[in-house]
Motif scaffolding. Sequence first.
Motif, PDB file in Angstrom:
ATOM      1  N   ASP A   1     -14.484  25.446   6.731  1.00 22.34           N
ATOM      2  CA  ASP A   1     -14.801  25.578   5.257  1.00 22.34           C
ATOM      3  C   ASP A   1     -15.899  24.773   4.450  1.00 22.34           C
ATOM      4  O   ASP A   1     -16.684  25.267   3.728  1.00 22.34           O
ATOM      5  CB  ASP A   1     -13.428  25.241   4.348  1.00 22.34           C
ATOM      6  N   PHE A   2     -15.899  23.703   5.147  1.00 27.68           N
ATOM      7  CA  PHE A   2     -17.048  22.830   4.728  1.00 27.68           C
ATOM      8  C   PHE A   2     -18.422  23.335   5.253  1.00 27.68           C
ATOM      9  O   PHE A   2     -19.200  23.278   4.266  1.00 27.68           O
ATOM     10  CB  PHE A   2     -16.820  21.318   5.537  1.00 27.68           C
ATOM     11  N   ALA A   3     -18.620  23.900   6.302  1.00 28.37           N
ATOM     12  CA  ALA A   3     -19.748  24.500   6.859  1.00 28.37           C
ATOM     13  C   ALA A   3     -20.134  25.648   6.026  1.00 28.37           C
ATOM     14  O   ALA A   3     -21.139  25.841   5.592  1.00 28.37           O
ATOM     15  CB  ALA A   3     -19.694  25.073   8.281  1.00 28.37           C
ATOM     16  N   ALA A   4     -19.184  26.504   5.439  1.00 35.36           N
ATOM     17  CA  ALA A   4     -19.258  27.408   4.548  1.00 35.36           C
ATOM     18  C   ALA A   4     -19.752  27.167   2.987  1.00 35.36           C
ATOM     19  O   ALA A   4     -20.719  27.694   2.453  1.00 35.36           O
ATOM     20  CB  ALA A   4     -18.116  28.572   4.417  1.00 35.36           C
ATOM     21  N   LEU A   5     -19.336  25.942   2.551  1.00 35.90           N
ATOM     22  CA  LEU A   5     -19.568  25.283   1.442  1.00 35.90           C
ATOM     23  C   LEU A   5     -20.904  24.922   1.530  1.00 35.90           C
ATOM     24  O   LEU A   5     -21.644  25.120   0.547  1.00 35.90           O
ATOM     25  CB  LEU A   5     -18.647  24.132   1.298  1.00 35.90           C
ATOM     26  N   GLN A   6     -21.463  24.334   2.582  1.00 32.46           N
ATOM     27  CA  GLN A   6     -22.608  23.678   2.758  1.00 32.46           C
ATOM     28  C   GLN A   6     -23.854  24.645   2.628  1.00 32.46           C
ATOM     29  O   GLN A   6     -24.934  24.534   1.832  1.00 32.46           O
ATOM     30  CB  GLN A   6     -23.014  22.905   3.846  1.00 32.46           C
ATOM     31  N   LYS A   7     -23.591  25.865   3.146  1.00 31.12           N
ATOM     32  CA  LYS A   7     -24.281  27.073   3.179  1.00 31.12           C
ATOM     33  C   LYS A   7     -24.469  27.634   1.688  1.00 31.12           C
ATOM     34  O   LYS A   7     -25.543  27.869   1.260  1.00 31.12           O
ATOM     35  CB  LYS A   7     -23.764  28.214   4.050  1.00 31.12           C
ATOM     36  N   ALA A   8     -23.441  27.873   1.111  1.00 32.42           N
ATOM     37  CA  ALA A   8     -23.309  27.988  -0.291  1.00 32.42           C
ATOM     38  C   ALA A   8     -24.097  27.349  -1.278  1.00 32.42           C
ATOM     39  O   ALA A   8     -24.971  27.792  -2.012  1.00 32.42           O
ATOM     40  CB  ALA A   8     -21.961  28.439  -0.801  1.00 32.42           C
ATOM     41  N   VAL A   9     -23.904  25.860  -1.239  1.00 28.44           N
ATOM     42  CA  VAL A   9     -24.586  25.072  -1.703  1.00 28.44           C
ATOM     43  C   VAL A   9     -26.114  24.896  -1.595  1.00 28.44           C
ATOM     44  O   VAL A   9     -26.925  24.886  -2.514  1.00 28.44           O
ATOM     45  CB  VAL A   9     -23.979  23.442  -1.747  1.00 28.44           C
TER      46      VAL A   9
END
Length: 241
Positions: free
Chosen positions: A110-118
Amino acid sequence: MPAFIVPNPSSRVPVGMYKELRAWMLDNDQDAQRMADWSASTLSAPDTAEKMASEIIWVILCAGRSAQAARTIERKVWDAINTGRPVVEAFGYRAKAAAIERAWHEREKDFAALQKAVMGGSVEALVELCGSIPFIGDDTQFQLAKNFGADLCKPDIWLSRLAGFPDRPRRAVRYRFPACMDLCRPLAESTGERIATVESMLWLGCNKGVLQVDASAGPVTFAEKVITARSIFSAQADTSL
């Protein structure tokens, strides 16, 4: 269902009422200063997978209950996580308990996906990502995105009432969210605050019972009174939920 047009949400809470509410809350409520500081300066994308997972877990617990009740359950849930026990032992809602365990065990993904979105810089993409997480719903996707740094509001039952939406019939979030933003935006512009800060102070006023609007979304009133509701930041001891 035909579109429901709210007549001028920006007129529902005048700037003067908001400023009076904010000043009074800061002087009289134990949570107000912390809430104002949190929403004004500390809301940002979490810098670790663990911090991100804790935000997801908090928002899952908030859905359908008061922040005070969620805080007590949160303590029990973290006791279970930290001691390696099944979350369902602490929180009997099995589907939500499973979603909480997923959020913790799959936090790196989830954190990897969040970093990509941010990094993409799109608020819409961030909200969409939040909405894809199990047990993050139509309203709480905005709450989670706000907690991840987006300057927006959560169109929950209180803010929707303030914007002019009665509880029944429950209108789709595609109507309620823009109306709630229209409610908060002029207050933010007039005070120099973030929309997230305005929303947080309005929400806190409703939570503590001094900002009032009924289920039919009648007139909004601000009534000074002794606050009896407990802090939203502390768990109540010896409570069985």
